[in-house]
Design a protein around this motif. Structure first.
Motif, PDB file in Angstrom:
ATOM      1  N   GLN A  25       9.317   9.206   6.661  1.00  0.00           N
ATOM      2  CA  GLN A  25      10.434   8.665   5.893  1.00  0.00           C
ATOM      3  C   GLN A  25       9.972   8.047   4.570  1.00  0.00           C
ATOM      4  OE1 GLN A  25      13.586   6.618   8.313  1.00  0.00           O
ATOM      5  NE2 GLN A  25      11.923   6.500   9.802  1.00  0.00           N
ATOM      6  N   SER A  26      10.701   8.389   3.509  1.00  0.00           N
ATOM      7  CA  SER A  26      10.420   7.817   2.198  1.00  0.00           C
ATOM      8  C   SER A  26      11.718   7.630   1.433  1.00  0.00           C
ATOM      9  CB  SER A  26       9.472   8.727   1.401  1.00  0.00           C
ATOM     10  OG  SER A  26      10.098   9.980   1.146  1.00  0.00           O
ATOM     11  N   VAL A  39      14.431  10.546   2.006  1.00  0.00           N
ATOM     12  CA  VAL A  39      13.953  11.807   2.583  1.00  0.00           C
ATOM     13  C   VAL A  39      13.362  11.542   3.955  1.00  0.00           C
ATOM     14  CG1 VAL A  39      12.324  13.726   2.360  1.00  0.00           C
ATOM     15  CG2 VAL A  39      13.474  12.827   0.326  1.00  0.00           C
ATOM     16  N   PHE A  40      13.769  12.359   4.931  1.00  0.00           N
ATOM     17  CA  PHE A  40      13.108  12.400   6.236  1.00  0.00           C
ATOM     18  C   PHE A  40      12.485  13.774   6.370  1.00  0.00           C
ATOM     19  CE2 PHE A  40      12.644  13.397  10.671  1.00  0.00           C
ATOM     20  CZ  PHE A  40      12.199  12.205  11.233  1.00  0.00           C
ATOM     21  N   PRO A  66       0.799  -1.229   0.000  1.00  0.00           N
ATOM     22  CA  PRO A  66       0.000   0.000   0.000  1.00  0.00           C
ATOM     23  C   PRO A  66       0.831   1.278   0.000  1.00  0.00           C
ATOM     24  CG  PRO A  66      -0.859  -1.581   1.594  1.00  0.00           C
ATOM     25  CD  PRO A  66       0.461  -2.120   1.129  1.00  0.00           C
ATOM     26  N   ASP A  67       2.063   1.224   0.533  1.00  0.00           N
ATOM     27  CA  ASP A  67       2.881   2.430   0.651  1.00  0.00           C
ATOM     28  C   ASP A  67       3.817   2.632  -0.527  1.00  0.00           C
ATOM     29  OD1 ASP A  67       2.198   3.490   3.379  1.00  0.00           O
ATOM     30  OD2 ASP A  67       2.796   1.461   3.930  1.00  0.00           O
ATOM     31  N   SER A  78       8.873   4.342  -5.620  1.00  0.00           N
ATOM     32  CA  SER A  78       9.045   5.052  -4.355  1.00  0.00           C
ATOM     33  C   SER A  78       8.312   4.295  -3.261  1.00  0.00           C
ATOM     34  CB  SER A  78       8.513   6.487  -4.452  1.00  0.00           C
ATOM     35  OG  SER A  78       7.121   6.486  -4.687  1.00  0.00           O
ATOM     36  N   TYR A  79       8.794   4.447  -2.033  1.00  0.00           N
ATOM     37  CA  TYR A  79       8.174   3.734  -0.908  1.00  0.00           C
ATOM     38  C   TYR A  79       8.134   4.669   0.300  1.00  0.00           C
ATOM     39  CZ  TYR A  79       6.654  -0.320   1.769  1.00  0.00           C
ATOM     40  OH  TYR A  79       5.901  -1.200   2.508  1.00  0.00           O
ATOM     41  N   GLN A  80       6.955   4.745   0.926  1.00  0.00           N
ATOM     42  CA  GLN A  80       6.765   5.566   2.116  1.00  0.00           C
ATOM     43  C   GLN A  80       6.847   4.649   3.333  1.00  0.00           C
ATOM     44  OE1 GLN A  80       6.001   8.981   1.558  1.00  0.00           O
ATOM     45  NE2 GLN A  80       6.335   9.393   3.735  1.00  0.00           N
TER      46      GLN A  80
END
Length: 653
Positions: A431-432, A465-466, A394-395, A424-426
């Motif tokens: 955080q991603s 990315v944070f 889902p992320d 991409s992953y969240q």
């Protein structure tokens, strides 16, 4: 002594030990959410569309009125809060529906004003409203005030400020300390403080996996002799439970099963209020829905699990827009886009965009002097972007793009075509990460290759990315950190290199009202593995301009060729500091200082920093601040501008 409320004044009358039902105290507080609607839209004081009147709303027997609100004492903040709480004050420019409508509005306004007093811990205040000189409680139902405008007066005696007295938590919350939730003897007794404490107590129990935790009893005692409020709350935690089935309603073009999948709430997993919030955020991030509600059912199902109810409302499938940017050094830029939010029914998005920039810029690249019209030295960009959510959970999100660029900054001329795809992953709300594969063909002319050099570059951009900022458009606290690495190989020249870049920005409000925010940013990078001339000019580092060091031209800081055009480098650093001052609800002033440098070496060494300083104006809107910055170079070099002006949407960083 029984509690009674004098309807003619809106005053709560009670002696020592009298009981005030919390439902009366708190239900009134809910009325504070009143905010007048507005159809008009203004920008910098100029109306762009709409009108101040409610268009399309037919008012039967429209009646205008005037209003005067008076508060005893000299508490200006209280006066401002009561003005905002009063619908009579806020809607004074809108007519009501006849005399009956004015009386109904006045009676409702009294309740809202009493609620506002309760919110400010004032439980013995007096609110008196008169229409045409007569108290609203003395008016007959068929009162007629004539053609208007009708004078309305509101007189408020705010009374004493109450504080909390004795506090007790009972039931399943007996082991919790009231002070952890802001319930402290002598502390804030406002209705909002009590509501907040209730919500936090229930949240604490729900975090243990108890979805049915609730406040089951309230006992509130108002002592008017000592101006204290005793609070007793009974709490029931309920059983620990896992998620049951997720039921989705409100979808039109969106697949409801996929919608349930994106929530990530797996059946049988222990309930968590944080995961419920993340499920809502995840659905909103799809861009398909205008509103999302994720809530627990009121009871457990036969298997002892808690069913989840998801209610959504879809946005329009297609959208389009235009935008513009301006800089006194780089000229005008315009862009347009068209998109589809739900291409195949599972949140797939398609976006087509194009832009032209450099309009009016007289200082473009010198590498193509054959075009005397000026049109060929404009910068053009076009792209097709596609995204598909939920590919590996889902992320996650798959994304791809096809982009063509023809640009002429001072440093180079470039034509390029790129195709790329990635995921991409969240990981969490903060955080991603993303990874992609890119193949780009480009023809670049610069100082080292004035006749042009062709490249076919394969690269693997990686990014982490944070971001825990409280507001992405106008942050007041938190920070954002970015780490980027891109290994690349040029099949036509044989060059292999790795590009590294890092960025950190931080934000901190220095006053309780958050009108003064200190913001800082640092960014640095290095390219390893190849010489400057072997690295395509567009992949080198440059510093200067509106998103970098203000006061200088775009790419204007760093090594230059004999003609004064930037060359770019293999390492850079940028520093920025701002004090963001909110002067009014819509106007902000931002003094700032930027600094930066570029080096042809892999590391900065003794590279010279150049500094820009200035001040900016911010016009605060719901979609982010509109920005105008004016800056001067502090230590300019020959050819640098005397000053620069930039305009755009959003803060500088």
């Amino acid at each position: 002594m029984a509690v009674k409320r004098a309807e003619s004044t809106g005053r709560l009358i009670a002696g020592r030990g009298a009981r005030l039902l919390l439902c009366a105290l708190l239900s009134g507080a809910a009325a504070l959410t009143h905010a007048p609607a507005a159809n008009a839209f203004e920008l910098f004081g100029f109306k762009l569309f709409g009108s101040d009147d409610e268009e399309g709303e037919d008012i039967v027997d429209p009646l205008n009125y005037t209003v005067t609100l008076t508060v005893e004492g000299d508490d200006e903040k209280l006066k401002e809060a009561l003005d905002k709480a009063s619908s009579l004050v806020q809607d004074v420019k809108r007519p009501v529906s006849g005399s009956l409508g004015l009386m109904a509005k006045a009676r409702a306004d009294r309740e809202q004003l009493v609620a506002a007093l309760y919110s400010g811990s004032r439980y013995d205040g007096v609110v008196t409203i008169a229409i045409d000189g007569r108290s609203i409680d003395d008016l007959p139902p068929d009162a007629d005030f004539g053609a208007g405008p009708v004078p309305v007066t509101i007189t408020i005696d705010p009374g004493a400020v109450f504080t909390l007295g004795e506090i007790a938590l009972g039931g399943d919350a007996a082991d919790l300390a009231p002070a952890e939730f802001g319930l402290i003897p002598g502390g804030d007794a406002g209705s909002r403080a009590i509501l907040k404490a209730e919500a936090e107590i229930v949240r604490r129990l729900k975090e243990d996996g108890r979805p049915l935790a609730a406040i089951t009893g309230r006992d509130i005692v108002a002592d008017h002799d000592t101006a204290t409020l005793d609070v007793t709350l009974a709490v029931e935690a309920g059983p620990v439970a896992g998620y049951g089935p997720t039921v989705v309603s409100g979808t039109e073009t969106m697949d409801p099963d996929f919608t349930a999948y994106v929530t990530g709430l797996k059946e049988g997993k222990q309930y968590s209020p944080k995961e419920m919030e993340e499920a809502r955020d995840r659905l909103l991030a799809l861009g398909v829905f205008s509103s999302v509600t994720v809530r627990e059912a009121e009871t457990l199902d036969a298997s002892g699990q808690i069913p989840i109810e998801v209610e959504v409302s879809e946005r329009k499938l297609r959208y389009y827009g235009v935008g513009a940017t301006f800089s006194s050094t780089d000229g005008l830029g315009v862009e347009g886009y068209w998109g589809h939010r739900n291409l195949f029914g599972r949140g797939e998005t398609l976006r087509i965009e194009g832009s032209i920039s450099g309009i009016g810029d007289q200082d473009t690249s010198d590498f193509d002097s054959n075009d005397t019209s000026g049109l060929g030295e404009l910068n053009y960009s076009a792209a097709i972007l596609f995204e598909k959510p939920g590919v590996i959970g889902p992320d996650s999100k798959f994304f791809s793009r096809f982009r063509t660029v023809y640009e002429h900054p001072d440093a180079y001329d470039r034509f390029s075509t790129e195709i790329a795809a990635g995921v991409s992953y969240q990981f969490t709300r903060e955080q991603s990460a993303s990874a992609e594969v890119s193949l780009e063909y480009e023809d670049v002319s610069d100082f080292y290759h004035p006749d042009g050099q062709r490249h076919l570059i394969a690269s693997i951009p990686l990014q982490y990315v944070f971001d825990n900022r409280d507001d992405k458009l106008n942050p007041r606290r938190g920070f954002r950190a970015l780490a980027f690495a891109e290994p690349a190989h040029d099949f036509l020249t044989g060059a292999t290199f790795v590009k590294f870049r890092g960025e950190l920005s931080a934000y901190k409000a220095i006053d309780d009202a958050q009108r003064f925010v200190v913001a800082g940013r640092v960014a640095a990078g290095s390219i390893l593995g190849a010489s400057v001339e072997d690295i395509p000019a567009d992949r080198r580092f440059y510093v200067g301009g509106g998103g970098s060091v203000r006061g200088y031209e775009y790419q204007g800081i760093g090594p230059k060729d004999p003609e004064g055009n930037p060359i770019g480098g293999r390492s850079f650093m940028e520093l920025s500091g701002e004090l963001r001052v909110q002067v009014t609800e819509t106007i902000g002033i931002v003094p700032f200082v930027d600094a930066g440098t570029v080096s042809e070496d892999e590391f900065l060494g003794s590279a010279r920093f150049q500094v820009g300083a200035g001040v900016g104006l911010r016009y605060l809107t719901p979609f982010g601040p509109l920005r105008i910055d004016a800056a001067v170079p502090v230590n300019p070099e020959p050819g640098d501008p005397d000053f620069a002006i930039y305009a755009g949407v959003g803060q500088a960083f």
